[in-house]
Every structure is written in structure tokens, then in C-alpha cells.
Write a protein that holds these residues in place. Structure first.
Motif, PDB file in Angstrom:
ATOM      1  N   ASP A 127       0.968  -1.098   0.107  1.00 15.45           N
ATOM      2  CA  ASP A 127      -0.009   0.091   0.002  1.00 15.45           C
ATOM      3  C   ASP A 127       0.972   1.164  -0.068  1.00 15.45           C
ATOM      4  OD1 ASP A 127      -2.034   1.936   0.236  1.00 15.45           O
ATOM      5  OD2 ASP A 127      -1.887   1.739   2.629  1.00 15.45           O
ATOM      6  N   PRO A 128       0.687   1.972  -1.118  1.00 13.22           N
ATOM      7  CA  PRO A 128       1.471   3.404  -1.230  1.00 13.22           C
ATOM      8  C   PRO A 128       1.508   4.294   0.057  1.00 13.22           C
ATOM      9  CG  PRO A 128       0.404   3.081  -3.123  1.00 13.22           C
ATOM     10  CD  PRO A 128      -0.204   1.899  -2.223  1.00 13.22           C
ATOM     11  N   ALA A 129       0.362   4.398   0.534  1.00 14.39           N
ATOM     12  CA  ALA A 129       0.260   5.415   1.705  1.00 14.39           C
ATOM     13  C   ALA A 129       0.824   4.687   3.019  1.00 14.39           C
ATOM     14  CB  ALA A 129      -1.314   5.398   2.009  1.00 14.39           C
ATOM     15  N   ALA A 130       0.736   3.539   3.154  1.00 19.08           N
ATOM     16  CA  ALA A 130       1.395   2.880   4.403  1.00 19.08           C
ATOM     17  C   ALA A 130       3.107   3.049   4.107  1.00 19.08           C
ATOM     18  CB  ALA A 130       1.148   1.486   4.604  1.00 19.08           C
ATOM     19  N   ALA A 131       3.470   2.673   2.865  1.00 20.11           N
ATOM     20  CA  ALA A 131       4.958   2.967   2.747  1.00 20.11           C
ATOM     21  C   ALA A 131       5.435   4.310   2.917  1.00 20.11           C
ATOM     22  CB  ALA A 131       4.933   2.534   1.161  1.00 20.11           C
TER      23      ALA A 131
END
Ligand code: AMP
Ligand code: GLY
Length: 428
Positions: A127-131
Motif C-alpha cells: 500500500d503506497p500510503a502505508a509505505a
């Protein structure tokens, strides 16, 4: 015995050359091979690509191949060893499930965590947001790795926050490496010296190869982008026998035991890329499910034992009378590459100077080369690896550099400082 070597790089030329020296071996086929394997005694190229599993299998059946050695990772990750095993053919290389140790960095990381194998602290993301949230707080420099195979280009050491965020976005969106980047591993940057530790394994049984060290960066002084490897030497003086024992006890044995406990019999070469920290602690950077290229070239120059005998004894579980013996000399290999590598490069350039007689103990392994109308032309990024044996690393290094002097092709580039770390010289 009839041997099939799969691949067409410098590693495969060295494998074919070494296999052909075995008194047990009648002939070695190389698929697809290169100009070097085309000219090697008792070796023959066959026009089948390393990824063409159905045709490789058909060839092995028709020609009664007794043993297949797989060079590159891609066919292993695609299940070539499973296909050969199902057909009752001996193939030295890990199954598709075992090859995940290289083919999925997230799998390898979770595997290390499950089995207490030392490696950098890490988290995996899809998940880009979590990364992004994690990367905003991660200590710099931070290492970001695409999960899947990315031809050695899937690792970025980000020095700045912006670079870290942009790298993660480019990978997770699929833009950078397609499906291979849809999951990423974010990990701490480990300081230290990098070494290669390679074993021949079958289940929990293994035989160690000598130590070696590669030079990943394209430029002198370890500068510029990472490559597949610009030169290597063996032995690596950094690996003392105490350190080798630690690597076996803390990394190799728990890895093979962990795989076995999860129902995977690992059969093939297992390569641990290891960072030795400032206090001498070894940690895994990556696993490869195959031999290293160019580490194989100096390693096999030094190997005194019969490689085919070693593999056969290992596969049949009768190692009692088998010892891996090494020549007392050191070996150094220098890669000659095409201008532009590891980026875009031109092919089809004539290579001259190959006919110059070589001094004793010097061997030119071909990588990206092809024969056309009796001429040897460049056909890849890494073209040749000039490898020499010498009484010590300095002598081997000097012989390798003397051996490459007559060779020329348009755009030839190579590093001038291979083995500098072993010689405690200032790089560059
Ligand atoms: P890998 O394909 O995972 O071995 O990564 C390619 C190269 O990146 C390695 O050979 C190292 O030089 C470097 N590298 C990978 N992981 C780390 C790390 N955690 N710390 C420092 N360097 C790393
Ligand atoms: N020389 C490093 C590798 O083969 O991955």
C-alpha cells in the motif's frame, strides 16, 4: 556422462569449461551458450534459449542428458527443476518453491524473520500510503527493494527523504519494474563489507565453495550504478575461518533447515550475499538461488575437485569419500563491458585480440559474445571476464590485467581496481 548447461553468460562458460574437464564427461551441451562455449573442447552450443523450458526438456530427453546445471535464476523461478524432476531427469537447481528465496525478496525477508536468520530490520508494503508513512520516519539512508526479479536493478539506497518517497511510489505503482515492484521491502541500511558465500546444497547437506568478493558498482572506487558485477576474486581475506564458521552456523545451516522444516528440499547452488558489519557480525543482504556471476569464474579456476563428481555425490547422498579441494593459488577476474552498461549499450562490435596466446593460468571466459562468419562480436553488456590464477591476489590481479591488454572492441570499459579491498589499496 552427458551434461546440459543452461544459460549463455560468463558463469555458464566457466561451468561448461569446468564440467568438460571431468573424466566422467563425454560432452557438454550449452543452451544457448556464447562464442566462448562454441569453441570450448567437448562443448557444443544448442540454439535453445535459457527460458524455453519445454524445448530444454525435449532436448534433454532426446539426447539422454545425465545431468543438467542451471545457470540463471529466471528458469529456476519458472520451475525448470520441477519440470525436469517430473520427467525423471537429474537437474541441479532449486525447485520453483525453493527459488522464491531469490525471486521474492519479501518472502526471503519473512523467511529470515521466521527462522531467526540475521538480516536488516525491515517491513514489507503493498500500500503506497502505508509505505509513505513509514518512509517519512525511517532513518536515512534507507534501502528500498522491489519484491520480484528485476535483473539486479531492483534495489535503491535512498539518501534523501524525497528519493525514498519517489522510489517507493515508482515501484508500487508498477511504473519502475511492473509486477515485480507491486510489493516492496523497506529496510535499514547496513554498513560494512559485502562478501559472497556460496554452497552446493541438497536438503540439509551442503558443500562450501571458497570465499569470494564481487564488485557491484560500474566505476572505479565503487562509484556509479550497481551492475551484475564488474569483477571478482577468491579467496576473500575478509572471511577468516572464524567468520566462515559463523556464516555457516548462523546463516547457511538455519536457512537449509528452515526450508526443510517448511517442506522444501533445497537442491542446487545457494548464494548468500552477506554484509559483514563493523563488529564482524554477518547479516544476509540477499539470497540467490544460483551461482554468482562473475564470482563463478575465479571460483572455478581455483576449484581442483571434479565439479561433476561433487554434484553427483551430493545428489546421491554419498559424500563420505568426497572432499572439495582448491588450488593454493588466488584468482582474479576482470569484466570487460560495453560502453553504457548497465544502461543501454550497442551490440555487434567486433572483438579483436582474442587470438593472442595467453600466459599460463589466464583464461578468457566469454559472456555477451556471439560468433558470426568466424568473427567474435559483442552481444551483451558484460562481454568477457579475463580471469587469472596467481600465487597471491596481487599476482593474479596483475596477470588478469596483463591478459586483457591485447583485447579490444569499440566502447570497451572495465574497472582498473578489481581486488582493491583484498589488497588494502585505495580504490580508483
Ligand atoms: P540485493 O540485490 O538485495 O543484494 O541488493 C543489491 C545491492 O544493494 C547489494 O549487493 C548491496 O550492495 C546493496 N544492499 C542491499 N541491501 C542493503 C542493506 N540493507 N544495506 C546496505 N546495502 C544494501
Ligand atoms: N555477482 C552477483 C550476482 O551474481 O548476483
Amino acid at each position: 556422462m552427458r551434461i546440459l548447461v543452461i544459460g549463455g553468460g560468463g558463469r555458464e562458460h566457466a561451468l561448461a569449461w569446468k564440467a568438460a574437464q571431468s573424466p566422467r564427461v563425454e560432452c557438454v551441451y550449452v543452451a544457448p551458450g556464447n562464442a566462448g562455449t562454441a569453441c570450448e573442447t567437448r562443448c557444443e552450443n544448442i540454439p535453445v534459449g535459457a527460458a524455453d523450458i519445454p524445448n530444454l526438456l525435449a532436448f534433454a530427453r532426446e539426447h539422454h542428458i545425465d545431468l543438467t546445471l542451471v545457470g540463471p535464476e529466471a528458469p529456476l523461478a519458472e520451475g525448470i527443476a520441477d519440470a525436469f524432476a517430473a520427467a525423471g531427469l537429474a537437474c541441479f537447481g532449486p525447485s520453483r518453491a525453493a527459488a522464491r528465496i531469490e525471486a521474492s525478496k519479501a518472502y526471503a525477508k519473512r523467511f529470515c524473520e521466521r527462522h531467526g536468520i540475521p538480516s536488516a530490520r525491515a517491513r514489507c508494503f503493498t500500500d503506497p500510503a502505508a509505505a509513505r508513512a513509514a518512509l517519512l520516519r525511517w532513518k536515512l539512508p534507507v534501502v528500498i527493494k522491489a519484491d520480484g526479479l528485476a535483473a539486479g536493478k531492483g534495489v535503491v539506497i535512498a539518501e534523501t527523504r524525497e528519493q525514498a518517497l519517489a522510489t517507493a511510489d515508482a515501484m508500487l505503482s508498477g511504473q519502475a519494474f511492473g509486477a515485480a515492484g507491486r510489493e516492496i521491502v523497506v529496510e535499514d541500511h547496513l554498513p560494512g563489507d559485502e562478501v559472497s558465500y556460496i554452497v552446493l546444497a541438497h536438503g540439509k547437506t551442503y558443500l562450501c565453495l571458497a570465499t569470494s568478493q564481487d564488485h557491484k558498482r560500474v566505476g572505479d572506487g565503487d562509484t556509479g550504478p550497481n551492475t551484475g558485477g564488474m569483477g571478482a576474486y577468491s579467496p576473500a581475506p575478509l572471511i577468516t575461518s572464524t567468520l566462515a564458521q559463523r556464516i555457516e552456523a548462523e546463516i547457511i545451516q538455519p536457512t537449509l533447515a528452515g526450508l526443510a522444516a517448511e517442506g522444501i528440499t533445497y537442491s542446487g547452488f545457494l548464494y548468500a550475499g552477506i554484509m559483514v558489519g563493523p563488529r564482524g557480525t554477518p547479516r544476509v543482504l540477499e539470497f540467490n538461488c544460483r551461482l554468482g556471476d562473475p564470482e563463478t569464474q575465479p571460483l572455478l579456476m581455483r576449484l581442483d575437485s571434479d565439479l561433476i563428481e561433487l554434484v553427483t555425490a551430493l545428489l546421491h547422498g554419498n559424500l563420505e569419500d568426497t572432499a572439495v579441494t582448491w588450488k593454493p593459488q588466488a584468482a582474479v577476474g576482470v569484466v570487460l563491458a560495453s560502453a553504457g552498461y548497465p544502461g543501454d549499450y550497442k551490440k555487434g562490435r567486433a572483438i579483436t585480440g582474442l587470438e593472442t596466446p595467453l600466459p599460463e593460468g589466464v583464461k578468457i571466459f566469454h559472456a555477451g559474445t556471439t560468433l558470426q562468419g568466424g568473427k567474435v562480436l559483442t552481444a551483451g553488456g558484460r562481454v568477457l571476464c579475463v580471469t587469472a590464477l596467481g600465487k597471491d591476489i596481487a599476482t593474479a590481479r596483475n596477470k588478469a590485467y596483463a591478459g586483457l591488454q591485447p583485447i579490444h572492441f569499440d566502447g570497451i570499459q572495465y574497472r582498473h581496481d578489481i581486488a582493491h579491498r583484498a589488497l588494502n589499496e585505495k580504490p580508483g
